[in-house]
Motif scaffolding. Structure first.
Motif, mmCIF file in Angstrom:
data_model
loop_
_atom_site.group_PDB
_atom_site.id
_atom_site.type_symbol
_atom_site.label_atom_id
_atom_site.label_comp_id
_atom_site.label_asym_id
_atom_site.label_seq_id
_atom_site.Cartn_x
_atom_site.Cartn_y
_atom_site.Cartn_z
ATOM 1 N N SER A 160 -4.328 1.607 -8.921
ATOM 2 C CA SER A 160 -5.681 1.112 -9.143
ATOM 3 C C SER A 160 -5.730 0.209 -10.367
ATOM 4 O O SER A 160 -6.349 -0.861 -10.353
ATOM 5 C CB SER A 160 -6.646 2.293 -9.308
ATOM 6 N N VAL A 195 -8.063 6.023 -2.868
ATOM 7 C CA VAL A 195 -8.915 6.975 -2.157
ATOM 8 C C VAL A 195 -8.173 8.302 -2.038
ATOM 9 O O VAL A 195 -7.006 8.337 -1.641
ATOM 10 C CB VAL A 195 -9.299 6.468 -0.751
ATOM 11 N N LEU A 238 -7.959 3.663 6.523
ATOM 12 C CA LEU A 238 -8.260 3.191 5.173
ATOM 13 C C LEU A 238 -7.240 2.142 4.723
ATOM 14 O O LEU A 238 -7.605 1.149 4.094
ATOM 15 C CB LEU A 238 -8.271 4.368 4.198
ATOM 16 N N VAL A 264 -13.532 -2.717 -1.170
ATOM 17 C CA VAL A 264 -12.603 -1.631 -0.863
ATOM 18 C C VAL A 264 -12.019 -1.064 -2.152
ATOM 19 O O VAL A 264 -11.467 -1.801 -2.963
ATOM 20 C CB VAL A 264 -11.464 -2.137 0.049
ATOM 21 N N PRO A 265 -12.131 0.231 -2.388
ATOM 22 C CA PRO A 265 -11.557 0.819 -3.595
ATOM 23 C C PRO A 265 -10.037 0.786 -3.555
ATOM 24 O O PRO A 265 -9.430 0.796 -2.484
ATOM 25 C CB PRO A 265 -12.080 2.259 -3.575
ATOM 26 N N ALA A 266 -9.428 0.761 -4.721
ATOM 27 C CA ALA A 266 -7.976 0.706 -4.784
ATOM 28 C C ALA A 266 -7.335 2.047 -4.456
ATOM 29 O O ALA A 266 -6.201 2.090 -3.975
ATOM 30 C CB ALA A 266 -7.540 0.256 -6.181
ATOM 31 N N SER A 273 0.828 -1.196 0.000
ATOM 32 C CA SER A 273 0.000 0.000 0.000
ATOM 33 C C SER A 273 0.864 1.248 0.000
ATOM 34 O O SER A 273 2.084 1.176 0.198
ATOM 35 C CB SER A 273 -0.918 0.000 1.238
ATOM 36 N N VAL A 305 -7.428 -0.466 1.509
ATOM 37 C CA VAL A 305 -7.261 0.463 0.397
ATOM 38 C C VAL A 305 -5.803 0.424 -0.064
ATOM 39 O O VAL A 305 -4.880 0.384 0.756
ATOM 40 C CB VAL A 305 -7.665 1.892 0.810
ATOM 41 N N VAL A 334 -3.759 5.874 -0.632
ATOM 42 C CA VAL A 334 -4.493 7.006 -0.061
ATOM 43 C C VAL A 334 -3.646 8.256 -0.254
ATOM 44 O O VAL A 334 -2.445 8.251 0.032
ATOM 45 C CB VAL A 334 -4.775 6.813 1.446
ATOM 46 N N VAL A 352 -15.148 0.455 3.897
ATOM 47 C CA VAL A 352 -14.677 1.834 3.810
ATOM 48 C C VAL A 352 -15.510 2.752 4.688
ATOM 49 O O VAL A 352 -14.989 3.640 5.362
ATOM 50 C CB VAL A 352 -14.690 2.321 2.346
ATOM 51 N N ASN A 399 -9.458 -3.458 -7.284
ATOM 52 C CA ASN A 399 -10.112 -3.304 -5.993
ATOM 53 C C ASN A 399 -10.009 -4.579 -5.176
ATOM 54 O O ASN A 399 -9.860 -5.672 -5.713
ATOM 55 C CB ASN A 399 -11.597 -2.948 -6.186
#
Length: 424
Positions: A148, A161, A272, A157-159, A53, A277, A280, A243, A153
């Protein structure tokens, strides 16, 4: 349509970077459900391995390198300014007296003091690796958009944010709107219930209360049964998924909330990442200090210090820092010589500093050096794309990967793919 409006970020060029994200029509006939389809497992570019991440902390306006991470106590007064350096817990490395929390944990940080920027007030160079003049015609994707595209994803959970809205520097470029960031903030979010339940809202309650009401109404009306699996997943992502829980800071211990008081974006970013995620991005403060540079930094640096130190410490305590790379920077540095207008520093692209943490990179070091007055790199000059290339490698993405542009021409993620070797 669900519209999420970003915040205004005024700079000296008089550009108010107010930004728009629509979940619904989504600016191009793309719903959030379509966004999820585009990032589904059928996407051939999706990584099968568990990805790392990233958190990108953007300091809009150009933070002063010479007053933060690259102080020059032996320079003439008109260069060194008012601030004094303090020792960190790494022998030989000093930073600003107004960042004592980072100083105590610098073994978990690294600073690059010789980053060469570009002379433009642009949010996109440090996120894409290409100057704005090129992005105006080509539209290279931001760091988060590439993550992303490659990683997709993770469940609900979105890839990607963005806690700084849908702004310049978060755009997906030629990767397409499917890889725009999810932005949980904004005045248009009350349209969620109207879109899904055809029921206008009479008042503006808190974000979480509106989501609770929307979900109850939709479930009761049976509307959910008529939505396909992707659309239901899209709604769950917003209304009742992981999320949403990550955004509910009330679930944190009151003592934690107190530590993050006034800098809750850093806590939200940590939550997040915990929720899964991939990337971020957030911003803090305004750093375009043409006037009152020292007055402004005395207010902002301790707050930034607390937000960063708490976030990085929490990631480390939870065993997440090794798999989460953190980058903190702006678009350029500030003039080493203080201007005569009102103790300010102006734009300075020949050299700036960037702070890095985590991601399995080598910490506890200061990389490169600027000249005696902080005017230009003295050794180990690194360009912005070199730092981005290093970040891509930290999260397991090959910066030589290509994607088709709008015209179908294959485009590299980065053209200049050298890395900051000291970090790897």
């Amino acid at each position: 349509m669900l519209n999420f409006w970003g915040s205004r970020q005024p700079h000296c060029d008089n550009i108010n970077r107010r930004n728009f994200l629509a979940l619904g029509a989504f600016g191009a006939g793309l719903t959030l459900a379509d966004q999820l389809r585009a990032a589904s497992p059928s996407n051939p570019t999706r990584s099968l391995a568990t990805p790392k991440s990233a958190i990108m902390v953007y300091l809009p306006g150009g933070p002063s390198h010479i007053d933060m991470y690259d102080l020059k106590p032996d320079a003439p007064a008109e260069f060194r300014g008012e601030f004094k350096p303090i020792n960190t817990n790494v022998p030989g490395i000093q930073i600003s007296e107004h960042m004592p929390m980072q100083a105590k944990m610098f073994d978990k940080l690294a600073v690059i003091r010789s980053v060469v920027a570009t002379d433009e007030h642009s949010d996109s160079y440090v996120t894409t690796g290409f100057p704005e003049q090129i992005n105006k015609t080509v539209g290279h994707p931001s760091f988060g958009a590439v993550m992303s595209k490659v990683n997709g994803n993770n469940g609900d959970v979105p890839a990607f944010v963005s806690l700084r809205g849908m702004s310049m520097g978060t755009e997906p470029g030629f990767l397409g709107v499917a890889h725009r960031p999810f932005t949980p903030d904004g005045s248009g979010r009350e349209n969620l219930r109207a879109k899904l339940a055809n029921d206008k809202m009479a008042d503006r309650q808190s974000l979480l209360t509106r989501f609770d009401s929307a979900r109850r109404d939709v479930d009761a009306s049976g509307t959910m049964k008529g939505l396909d699996s992707f659309t239901q997943r899209a709604f769950d992502m917003i209304a009742s998924g992981t999320v949403r829980k990550a955004l509910d800071l009330k679930k944190e211990d009151p003592r934690t909330l107190d530590r993050y008081k006034g800098v809750d974006q850093f806590l939200t970013a940590r939550r997040l990442i915990e929720a899964g995620v991939g990337c971020v991005t957030l911003s803090y403060g305004g750093w375009d200090t043409h006037t009152s540079n020292f007055k402004e930094l005395k207010k902002q640096l301790p707050i930034l210090d607390r937000g960063l130190a708490n976030m990085i410490r929490d990631l480390d305590d939870r065993g997440m820092l090794e798999d989460t790379v953190v980058i903190v920077w702006g678009e350029f540095g500030r003039t080493p010589k203080i201007n005569s207008s009102d103790a300010g520093r102006d734009h300075w692209s020949p050299v700036m500093s960037a702070l890095v943490a985590g991601g399995g990179l080598k910490m506890g070091q200061a990389i490169g050096a600027s000249s005696a007055r902080g005017e230009y790199p003295k050794d180990r000059p690194y360009k912005v794309p070199h730092v981005l290339s290093t970040l891509y490698k930290a999260v397991g993405i090959d910066p030589s990967m290509t994607f088709p542009s709008g015209s179908g021409r294959p485009m590299y993620v980065l053209d200049d793919r050298d890395v900051v070797t000291e970090l790897l």
